[in-house]
Design a protein around this motif. Structure first.
Motif, PDB file in Angstrom:
ATOM      1  N   THR A  67       3.846   1.527  -1.212  1.00  0.00           N
ATOM      2  CA  THR A  67       4.476   1.625  -2.535  1.00  0.00           C
ATOM      3  C   THR A  67       3.490   2.155  -3.568  1.00  0.00           C
ATOM      4  OG1 THR A  67       5.897  -0.234  -1.962  1.00  0.00           O
ATOM      5  CG2 THR A  67       5.739   0.328  -4.286  1.00  0.00           C
ATOM      6  N   ILE A  68       2.260   1.703  -3.500  1.00  0.00           N
ATOM      7  CA  ILE A  68       1.244   2.177  -4.443  1.00  0.00           C
ATOM      8  C   ILE A  68       0.923   3.650  -4.207  1.00  0.00           C
ATOM      9  CG2 ILE A  68      -1.202   1.942  -5.047  1.00  0.00           C
ATOM     10  CD1 ILE A  68      -0.857  -1.057  -4.666  1.00  0.00           C
ATOM     11  N   ASP A  69       0.895   4.064  -2.937  1.00  0.00           N
ATOM     12  CA  ASP A  69       0.571   5.455  -2.593  1.00  0.00           C
ATOM     13  C   ASP A  69       1.784   6.382  -2.657  1.00  0.00           C
ATOM     14  OD1 ASP A  69      -2.035   4.706  -2.217  1.00  0.00           O
ATOM     15  OD2 ASP A  69      -1.857   4.542  -0.033  1.00  0.00           O
ATOM     16  N   HIS A  70       2.838   5.955  -3.318  1.00  0.00           N
ATOM     17  CA  HIS A  70       4.046   6.762  -3.528  1.00  0.00           C
ATOM     18  C   HIS A  70       4.739   7.134  -2.220  1.00  0.00           C
ATOM     19  CE1 HIS A  70       2.921   6.935  -7.693  1.00  0.00           C
ATOM     20  NE2 HIS A  70       1.743   7.449  -7.361  1.00  0.00           N
ATOM     21  N   GLY A  71       4.755   6.222  -1.274  1.00  0.00           N
ATOM     22  CA  GLY A  71       5.470   6.441  -0.021  1.00  0.00           C
ATOM     23  C   GLY A  71       6.724   5.601   0.014  1.00  0.00           C
ATOM     24  N   GLY A  72       7.459   5.598  -1.072  1.00  0.00           N
ATOM     25  CA  GLY A  72       8.625   4.738  -1.210  1.00  0.00           C
ATOM     26  C   GLY A  72       9.689   4.938  -0.151  1.00  0.00           C
ATOM     27  N   THR A  73       9.830   6.158   0.339  1.00  0.00           N
ATOM     28  CA  THR A  73      10.846   6.392   1.369  1.00  0.00           C
ATOM     29  C   THR A  73      10.376   5.922   2.742  1.00  0.00           C
ATOM     30  OG1 THR A  73      10.019   8.629   1.768  1.00  0.00           O
ATOM     31  CG2 THR A  73      11.797   8.373   0.156  1.00  0.00           C
ATOM     32  N   ARG A  78       0.832  -1.220   0.000  1.00  0.00           N
ATOM     33  CA  ARG A  78       0.000   0.000   0.000  1.00  0.00           C
ATOM     34  C   ARG A  78       0.860   1.260   0.000  1.00  0.00           C
ATOM     35  NH1 ARG A  78      -5.564   1.295   2.986  1.00  0.00           N
ATOM     36  NH2 ARG A  78      -5.674   3.428   2.244  1.00  0.00           N
TER      37      ARG A  78
END
Length: 166
Positions: free
Chosen positions: A131-137, A129
């Protein structure tokens, strides 16, 4: 002839004498290893919950995403306090059961393994979730928590740990 090769190609004096009597008792080191990994999981739970319990989830967002529950969304968790409580409770249960594993009570390792695999499924969901929501860090701490929970769960179900519980 002493020491001559027999028909099977082996020498008669090279094999050790057969052991008679009681079989050796299995080592308890694997039970202590599994218990030690679960103690690390409990410490991780207490640290994650402690970092966020003073001012709620907004205090440390990097650690807050590794709590148990925030990946379900605001509609389910509300202000984040249930996630902190769930992480404290999980840490306490793991601590109690880890002590029972170190005391070599076999049922505790199966309860911990079941709980561990359930929490691992949650952390996989949380990492996906994020990764999908652009919270890669932000996936670093949940990924570390996932690996620790998975390692402790996998070690708990290994056959040497079961033999050490006897």
């Amino acid at each position: 002839m002493a020491g001559a090769a027999t028909s099977t190609g082996t020498r008669s004096g090279l094999w050790p004498a057969a052991r008679w009597g009681q079989p050796l008792r299995p080592s308890v080191a694997s039970a202590f290893l599994a218990g030690g990994l679960w103690l690390l999981v409990a410490v991780l739970c207490f640290v994650l919950a402690g970092l966020n319990s003073a001012d709620g989830i907004r205090q440390t967002p990097e650690a807050a995403v590794a709590l148990l529950g925030p990946a379900f969304g605001r509609g389910f968790i509300a202000n984040g306090d249930p996630a902190i409580v769930a992480t404290y409770v999980a840490g306490g249960v793991v601590l109690l059961l880890a002590a029972l594993v170190i005391a070599r009570l076999g049922f505790a390792r199966w309860i911990l393994a079941g709980l561990g695999f359930l929490v691992c499924a949650y952390y996989v969901f949380a990492v996906v979730r994020l990764t999908i929501d652009h919270g890669g860090t932000l996936i670093i701490v949940p990924s570390i928590a996932l690996m620790l929970w998975l390692a402790a769960s996998m070690v708990s179900v290994l056959p040497p740990v079961g033999r050490a519980m006897r």
